[in-house]
Motif scaffolding. Structure first.
Motif, PDB file in Angstrom:
ATOM      1  N   ALA A 504      -5.862   8.395  34.252  1.00 37.41           N
ATOM      2  CA  ALA A 504      -5.046   9.050  34.831  1.00 37.41           C
ATOM      3  C   ALA A 504      -5.159   9.538  36.165  1.00 37.41           C
ATOM      4  N   ALA A 505      -6.451   9.581  36.588  1.00 37.35           N
ATOM      5  CA  ALA A 505      -6.699   9.992  38.060  1.00 37.35           C
ATOM      6  C   ALA A 505      -6.498   8.963  38.892  1.00 37.35           C
ATOM      7  N   TRP A 506      -6.856   7.562  38.589  1.00 30.92           N
ATOM      8  CA  TRP A 506      -6.775   6.253  39.371  1.00 30.92           C
ATOM      9  C   TRP A 506      -5.306   6.283  39.537  1.00 30.92           C
ATOM     10  N   VAL A 507      -4.634   6.361  38.470  1.00 28.28           N
ATOM     11  CA  VAL A 507      -3.055   6.188  38.762  1.00 28.28           C
ATOM     12  C   VAL A 507      -2.587   7.011  39.681  1.00 28.28           C
ATOM     13  N   TRP A 508      -2.739   8.325  39.528  1.00 22.91           N
ATOM     14  CA  TRP A 508      -2.390   9.432  40.291  1.00 22.91           C
ATOM     15  C   TRP A 508      -2.973   9.108  41.850  1.00 22.91           C
ATOM     16  N   ALA A 509      -4.081   8.671  42.043  1.00 22.68           N
ATOM     17  CA  ALA A 509      -4.659   8.567  43.273  1.00 22.68           C
ATOM     18  C   ALA A 509      -3.938   7.320  43.907  1.00 22.68           C
ATOM     19  N   TYR A 510      -3.741   6.630  43.279  1.00 24.71           N
ATOM     20  CA  TYR A 510      -3.161   5.106  43.674  1.00 24.71           C
ATOM     21  C   TYR A 510      -1.598   5.463  44.035  1.00 24.71           C
ATOM     22  N   ILE A 511      -0.785   5.956  43.416  1.00 32.38           N
ATOM     23  CA  ILE A 511       0.627   6.381  43.406  1.00 32.38           C
ATOM     24  C   ILE A 511       0.712   7.495  44.495  1.00 32.38           C
ATOM     25  N   VAL A 512       0.078   8.685  44.221  1.00 30.86           N
ATOM     26  CA  VAL A 512       0.434   9.677  44.862  1.00 30.86           C
ATOM     27  C   VAL A 512      -0.477   9.643  46.157  1.00 30.86           C
ATOM     28  N   GLN A 513      -1.364   9.181  46.144  1.00 33.44           N
ATOM     29  CA  GLN A 513      -2.504   9.293  47.272  1.00 33.44           C
ATOM     30  C   GLN A 513      -3.335  10.731  47.341  1.00 33.44           C
ATOM     31  N   ASP A 514      -3.488  11.382  46.204  1.00 36.23           N
ATOM     32  CA  ASP A 514      -4.111  12.420  46.200  1.00 36.23           C
ATOM     33  C   ASP A 514      -5.288  12.451  45.432  1.00 36.23           C
ATOM     34  N   GLY A 515      -6.110  13.504  45.616  1.00 36.06           N
ATOM     35  CA  GLY A 515      -7.470  13.418  45.139  1.00 36.06           C
ATOM     36  C   GLY A 515      -7.464  14.640  43.717  1.00 36.06           C
ATOM     37  N   VAL A 516      -8.277  14.585  42.774  1.00 38.52           N
ATOM     38  CA  VAL A 516      -8.388  15.488  41.637  1.00 38.52           C
ATOM     39  C   VAL A 516      -9.287  16.745  42.040  1.00 38.52           C
ATOM     40  N   ASN A 517     -10.140  16.691  42.757  1.00 35.38           N
ATOM     41  CA  ASN A 517     -10.817  17.815  43.022  1.00 35.38           C
ATOM     42  C   ASN A 517     -11.756  17.885  44.476  1.00 35.38           C
ATOM     43  N   GLU A 518     -11.048  18.626  45.095  1.00 44.08           N
ATOM     44  CA  GLU A 518     -11.374  18.671  46.787  1.00 44.08           C
ATOM     45  C   GLU A 518     -11.672  20.182  47.132  1.00 44.08           C
ATOM     46  N   LEU A 519     -12.467  20.567  46.122  1.00 41.44           N
ATOM     47  CA  LEU A 519     -12.956  22.108  46.337  1.00 41.44           C
ATOM     48  C   LEU A 519     -14.337  22.101  47.077  1.00 41.44           C
ATOM     49  N   ILE A 520     -14.487  23.307  47.637  1.00 40.83           N
ATOM     50  CA  ILE A 520     -16.018  23.531  48.395  1.00 40.83           C
ATOM     51  C   ILE A 520     -16.370  24.803  47.839  1.00 40.83           C
ATOM     52  N   THR A 521     -17.674  24.842  47.543  1.00 41.16           N
ATOM     53  CA  THR A 521     -18.294  25.925  47.025  1.00 41.16           C
ATOM     54  C   THR A 521     -19.457  26.317  47.920  1.00 41.16           C
ATOM     55  N   LYS A 522     -19.905  27.545  47.828  1.00 41.98           N
ATOM     56  CA  LYS A 522     -20.971  27.790  48.898  1.00 41.98           C
ATOM     57  C   LYS A 522     -22.314  27.314  48.528  1.00 41.98           C
ATOM     58  N   GLN A 523     -22.490  27.103  46.954  1.00 42.59           N
ATOM     59  CA  GLN A 523     -23.566  26.531  46.475  1.00 42.59           C
ATOM     60  C   GLN A 523     -23.899  25.205  46.811  1.00 42.59           C
ATOM     61  N   ASP A 524     -22.837  24.638  46.820  1.00 41.47           N
ATOM     62  CA  ASP A 524     -22.897  23.127  47.075  1.00 41.47           C
ATOM     63  C   ASP A 524     -23.182  22.763  48.716  1.00 41.47           C
ATOM     64  N   LEU A 525     -22.859  23.809  49.370  1.00 37.48           N
ATOM     65  CA  LEU A 525     -22.947  23.736  51.015  1.00 37.48           C
ATOM     66  C   LEU A 525     -24.492  24.168  51.218  1.00 37.48           C
ATOM     67  N   LYS A 526     -25.155  25.008  50.305  1.00 38.33           N
ATOM     68  CA  LYS A 526     -26.333  25.576  50.716  1.00 38.33           C
ATOM     69  C   LYS A 526     -27.508  24.510  51.216  1.00 38.33           C
ATOM     70  N   GLY A 527     -27.973  24.757  52.396  1.00 37.94           N
ATOM     71  CA  GLY A 527     -28.916  24.020  53.190  1.00 37.94           C
ATOM     72  C   GLY A 527     -28.001  23.237  54.236  1.00 37.94           C
ATOM     73  N   ARG A 528     -26.911  23.172  54.512  1.00 39.90           N
ATOM     74  CA  ARG A 528     -26.211  22.532  55.608  1.00 39.90           C
ATOM     75  C   ARG A 528     -26.235  23.426  57.018  1.00 39.90           C
ATOM     76  N   ASP A 529     -26.354  23.011  57.940  1.00 42.64           N
ATOM     77  CA  ASP A 529     -26.622  23.882  59.360  1.00 42.64           C
ATOM     78  C   ASP A 529     -25.508  23.578  59.811  1.00 42.64           C
TER      79      ASP A 529
END
Length: 542
Positions: A504-529
């Protein structure tokens, strides 16, 4: 010998400090598995569970109130570290009991090899213990799609308990393995001792930085946590570029919109193409003033071509596709240093510094630290990449009870080459060992035929609707290659839900050219300067 991993320095250390005892007050606790009829009670109040590698006797020492109490649920013992560690009191043989216990197979690692081995032991009258520090199994070939927001976590990962929910002879244990006591035949985890009759080590590999401390600046792509970090940094780079533009700091925009991928194997090629398409196809319309489509993606390779393990035709096709996307390929180029502000490179044209705030490392792997524990504990010299050499039947030399499978194993083929560290190799090894253990437990003779790897082909995707494939002399590329790639990867996903979500995600991305998860959390960015960083001077190439 009792071998444990020293996590602080990555070394192995020997000793008896990890031997644990059973306190009498916990021996009859009904909350502790193994403390009932299957346990042998001793006069001093301790009990010895079925399959345990050893027991302790003798008067207890004065307990230390500050010591941590542990429960060794799989050995049927409740352990308390205050008890003395006296080797004279160690009893290696289990006292006779009236009930015959099942053979215990301990599998370390819930990846391709471990899961395949456990599945082969279904409906067998054995006790299977699967130990992994994570609670899920992961389809690593699609990690880059989580890292670029195309797929969600649950599309490529599944809880191990769900995978083996219907296999009643499996116990899943989420615990970090620290080493092995090969004399007592016990796996040592951070809070358990798990005895084995048969041990299968499928611990896999980790990212190799070749002795450099670059992990904080250049994350790899081996775990879900890695994918979250890469995704957050890639997406945040576009956000920081927009912030710099709004502030009028136009000189900072290019370095935020520059992405360096080190290593042009399958992972490097796939992630570099995915980042460029993320910028051009999905984000360009969402940033109204920032020219996101101008983002630079630089793919660095020390060899003379991309996809060096695939055919020349596939390599040339992949390079042409990446070039068409706008990815810059730098072959015969080495990474000399990585910092928060960019990468120092050394190539045919001399030294160069690329100002880039996002660097992704896909330039190599090395065996799990558990390979070192096996090497030192059994006196086996590690092979290339820290792997463990095994015999033709995938057992370690000198041991009939220890198998090593997957990327951590060094298996030499008839032509002298090593079985490649790919998913199909690990699956075939796990299946082979599972069948061998099944025959042993059934009392049948194990076939003398050595493990033989069957190469079913190589695949790599370069972007949306583009992939290359080598199967023997057959070569496919472009959209047809991508269709085959998609079918193969869907087939190997661990369950129906994951397959459905990925399709489903591949069909959506191929046809609509959109992603499923483009969220940013502070925890995942920890350590970036994200501060302004001065650009270093480039040393003269002369």
């Amino acid at each position: 010998m009792n071998m444990k991993i020293d996590r602080r320095g990555g070394r192995c250390m020997s000793g008896a400090a990890s031997v644990r005892f059973a306190a009498g007050r916990n021996a009859r606790d009904p909350s502790i598995p193994g403390a009932g009829s299957n346990s042998t009670m001793f006069p001093n109040g301790r009990f010895f569970g079925p399959g345990c590698g050893g027991a302790r006797s003798g008067p207890p020492a004065t307990p230390n109130p500050s010591a941590t109490s542990h429960r060794s649920i799989l050995t049927g013992r409740a352990t308390g570290s205050p008890w003395p560690s006296n080797p004279e009191h160690h009893v290696k043989q289990q006292p006779p009991t009236s009930r015959k216990r099942k053979p215990r197979v301990v599998v370390v690692g819930g990846g391709f090899g471990g899961v395949s081995c456990v599945r082969m032991l279904a409906r067998m009258d054995v006790e299977v213990v699967l130990v992994d520090r994570s609670n899920h199994t992961l389809f690593q070939p699609l990690l880059y799609q989580v890292a670029t927001g195309v797929l969600d976590d649950s599309s490529i990962a599944a809880p191990l308990r769900r995978v083996f929910g219907h296999q009643r002879n499996v116990t899943v244990v989420k615990s970090e393995v620290e080493g092995f006591d090969f004399d007592r035949r016990v796996v040592l985890t951070d809070d358990l001792e798990i005895p084995w009759d048969h041990l299968v080590v499928a611990a896999g590999v980790r990212t190799n930085y070749y002795g450099n401390d670059w992990e904080a600046m250049a994350p790899g792509l081996k775990t879900l946590e890695d994918a979250h970090i890469v995704r957050a940094r890639v997406l945040d780079a576009f956000e920081q570029a927009e912030v710099s533009r709004v502030r009028g700091e136009s000189d900072l925009v290019p370095e935020w919109l520059t992405f360096v991928v080190a290593g042009a194997g399958a992972t490097g090629v796939e992630v570099s193409g995915a980042i460029k398409q993320l910028a051009v196809d999905r984000l360009a319309g969402e940033f109204h003033e920032l020219k996101v489509s101008a983002a630079r993606v630089i793919l660095v390779e020390g060899g003379d071509r991309v996809l060096p393990t695939m055919s020349d035709r596939s390599s040339a096709s992949a390079a042409a596709t990446l070039d068409r996307y706008g990815v810059e390929i730098r072959t015969n180029t080495r990474v000399m240093d990585v910092g928060y502000g960019g990468v120092h490179l050394s190539g045919e044209d001399g030294a160069d510094f690329v100002a880039a705030r996002t660097v992704i490392w896909a330039a190599g792997v090395t065996a799990s630290p558990l390979a070192g524990a096996i090497s030192e504990g059994l006196g086996v010299e590690c092979a290339a990449g820290g792997t463990i050499p095994v015999r033709g039947d995938l057992r370690v030399a000198g041991r009939d009870d220890v198998w090593v499978v997957g990327d951590i194993a060094y298996v030499e083929q008839d032509d002298g080459t090593q079985v490649p560290g790919v998913a199909q190799g690990a699956i075939q090894m796990g299946t082979y060992v599972g069948k061998a253990i099944r025959r042993i437990c059934q009392g049948r003779e194990v076939p003398a035929a050595a493990f033989r790897y069957r190469d079913k082909g190589s695949l790599a995707t370069i972007g949306r609707g583009q992939a290359v494939m080598d199967v023997g002399r057959i070569h496919l590329s472009g959209f047809l290659g991508w269709i085959v790639w998609a079918i193969v990867h869907i087939w190997f996903l661990v369950n129906f839900r994951s397959r459905l979500m990925a399709m489903a995600a591949w069909v959506w991305a191929y046809i609509v050219q959109d992603g499923v998860n483009e969220l940013i959390t502070k925890q995942d960015l920890k350590g970036r300067d994200s501060r302004r960083i001065a650009r270093p001077a480039v040393p003269s190439s002369g």
